[in-house]
Design a protein around this motif. Sequence first.
Motif, short mmCIF file in Angstrom:
data_model
loop_
_atom_site.label_atom_id
_atom_site.label_comp_id
_atom_site.label_asym_id
_atom_site.label_seq_id
_atom_site.Cartn_x
_atom_site.Cartn_y
_atom_site.Cartn_z
N TYR A 14 0.88 -1.17 0.00
CA TYR A 14 0.00 0.00 0.00
C TYR A 14 0.92 1.22 0.00
O TYR A 14 1.65 1.46 0.97
CB TYR A 14 -0.94 0.03 1.21
CG TYR A 14 -1.88 1.21 1.16
CD1 TYR A 14 -3.00 1.19 0.32
CD2 TYR A 14 -1.65 2.36 1.90
CE1 TYR A 14 -3.85 2.28 0.23
CE2 TYR A 14 -2.49 3.45 1.82
CZ TYR A 14 -3.60 3.41 0.99
OH TYR A 14 -4.44 4.49 0.90
N ASN A 15 0.92 1.95 -1.10
CA ASN A 15 1.77 3.14 -1.27
C ASN A 15 3.25 2.82 -1.04
O ASN A 15 3.89 3.32 -0.12
CB ASN A 15 1.32 4.27 -0.33
CG ASN A 15 0.04 4.93 -0.81
OD1 ASN A 15 -0.43 4.69 -1.92
ND2 ASN A 15 -0.54 5.77 0.03
N GLU A 16 3.78 1.99 -1.91
CA GLU A 16 5.19 1.60 -1.83
C GLU A 16 5.93 1.93 -3.13
O GLU A 16 6.85 1.20 -3.55
CB GLU A 16 5.31 0.10 -1.53
CG GLU A 16 4.89 -0.31 -0.13
CD GLU A 16 5.85 0.16 0.96
OE1 GLU A 16 6.90 0.74 0.62
OE2 GLU A 16 5.53 -0.05 2.15
N LYS A 17 5.58 3.04 -3.77
CA LYS A 17 6.20 3.37 -5.05
C LYS A 17 7.71 3.60 -4.91
O LYS A 17 8.47 3.37 -5.85
CB LYS A 17 5.54 4.61 -5.68
CG LYS A 17 5.79 5.91 -4.92
CD LYS A 17 5.15 7.08 -5.65
CE LYS A 17 5.44 8.40 -4.91
NZ LYS A 17 4.84 9.56 -5.61
N ASP A 40 -1.67 -5.75 -4.01
CA ASP A 40 -1.76 -4.30 -3.82
C ASP A 40 -3.18 -3.90 -3.44
O ASP A 40 -4.14 -4.23 -4.13
CB ASP A 40 -1.35 -3.55 -5.08
CG ASP A 40 -1.27 -2.05 -4.81
OD1 ASP A 40 -0.36 -1.62 -4.09
OD2 ASP A 40 -2.16 -1.31 -5.30
N SER A 43 -3.36 1.05 -3.97
CA SER A 43 -2.44 2.16 -3.67
C SER A 43 -2.70 3.35 -4.59
O SER A 43 -2.57 3.23 -5.81
CB SER A 43 -0.99 1.71 -3.86
OG SER A 43 -0.65 0.67 -2.99
N ASP A 45 -0.80 5.82 -5.00
CA ASP A 45 0.47 6.41 -5.46
C ASP A 45 1.02 5.76 -6.72
O ASP A 45 2.09 6.13 -7.20
CB ASP A 45 1.52 6.35 -4.34
CG ASP A 45 2.04 4.94 -4.08
OD1 ASP A 45 1.41 3.96 -4.56
OD2 ASP A 45 3.08 4.80 -3.41
N THR A 47 1.68 2.35 -7.15
CA THR A 47 2.49 1.14 -6.92
C THR A 47 2.13 0.05 -7.92
O THR A 47 3.02 -0.58 -8.53
CB THR A 47 2.28 0.61 -5.49
OG1 THR A 47 2.74 1.60 -4.55
CG2 THR A 47 3.04 -0.68 -5.26
N GLY A 217 9.29 5.74 2.20
CA GLY A 217 7.89 5.42 2.40
C GLY A 217 7.48 5.59 3.85
O GLY A 217 8.28 5.96 4.70
#
Length: 250
Positions: A14-17, A40, A43, A45, A47, A217
Motif C-alpha cells: 500500500y503506497n510503496e512506489k 496491492d 495504492s 500512489d 504502486t 515510504g
Amino acid sequence: MAKTSDSIIIIPTYNEKENIEKIIRAIFSLEKAFNILVIDDGSPDGTAAIVKRLMADEFAGSLFIIERKGKLGLGTAYITGFKWALEHAYDYIFEMDADFSHDPNDLPRLYSACADEGYDVAIGSRYISGVNVVNWPIGRVLMSYFASRYVRFVTGFKVNDTTAGFKCYKRRVLNTIELDKIKFKGYAFQIEMKYTAFRIGFKIKEVPVIFVNRREGVSKMSGGIFSEALFGVMRLRLDGWFRKYPEIKE
C-alpha cells in the motif's frame, strides 16, 4: 503461466512506489530463482502501475499482481496470496515486506531451512540471537520484543520472534491450516499463523536476521494493530484449549 521457480514471495503493498521496483529487482538478482506475487490494496500512489510495467517489460512469467479495492488488512492480503500460491502449485511460499526491512539476501537461508533441513516453517527472527533491529525507535523495539515475550508467556509457544513477518512455509503447511478460519487481519495475524502451525505439529526453525527500519515510504503500523495482538493472544490461548486442529496434509 510460465512458472520459473518452486518458490513464490508474497509482498503486500500500500503506497510503496519508492520501494517496489527496487525490492523486485533485488529479489530477481539473487542466484536462487524466486517468483513474486504482489498484493496491492488500491495504492493511490501508482504502486500497481509500476509492477504491471515491470511485468510487461521484463518479468513476464515470474512477476504477478493481484489488485484489491482499498485497504483490506495484512492478514487478508496474505490469505489471498496463499490461496493463489497453492492453486499455482508452488512448494515454498514466503511472506516479505516491500520496504527492505527484510533483506532479500536472507531469502535463500529461509528457503534452505525448509528445502534442505526439513523444517516446515522458517522464521526470519530478530530475537533468536539477541535483538537484531536497526534504526527503530527504542520504544518500538521494546514494544516488539516484549510483545513476543508476552505471547510466549500466555501461549507456551517457544518461538522468540512470534510477531515476525518474514517467513517461508512449505506448501503442506498452508494446505493443512484452515485459512478461512484465521481470525486476525493485522499484527495478530502473524502470531496466529505461527501458533496454528505449532499446534498442528509442524517443525519450525528461527533463522537469525537483521531487521532494518524502512528508509523510504511511510510505516503502516498503528496502536490499534498492537491492541489487536494484545487481546488476540488471549483469545488464541482460549481457543487452543477447545479447538480441534486438523491433521497434517502432504
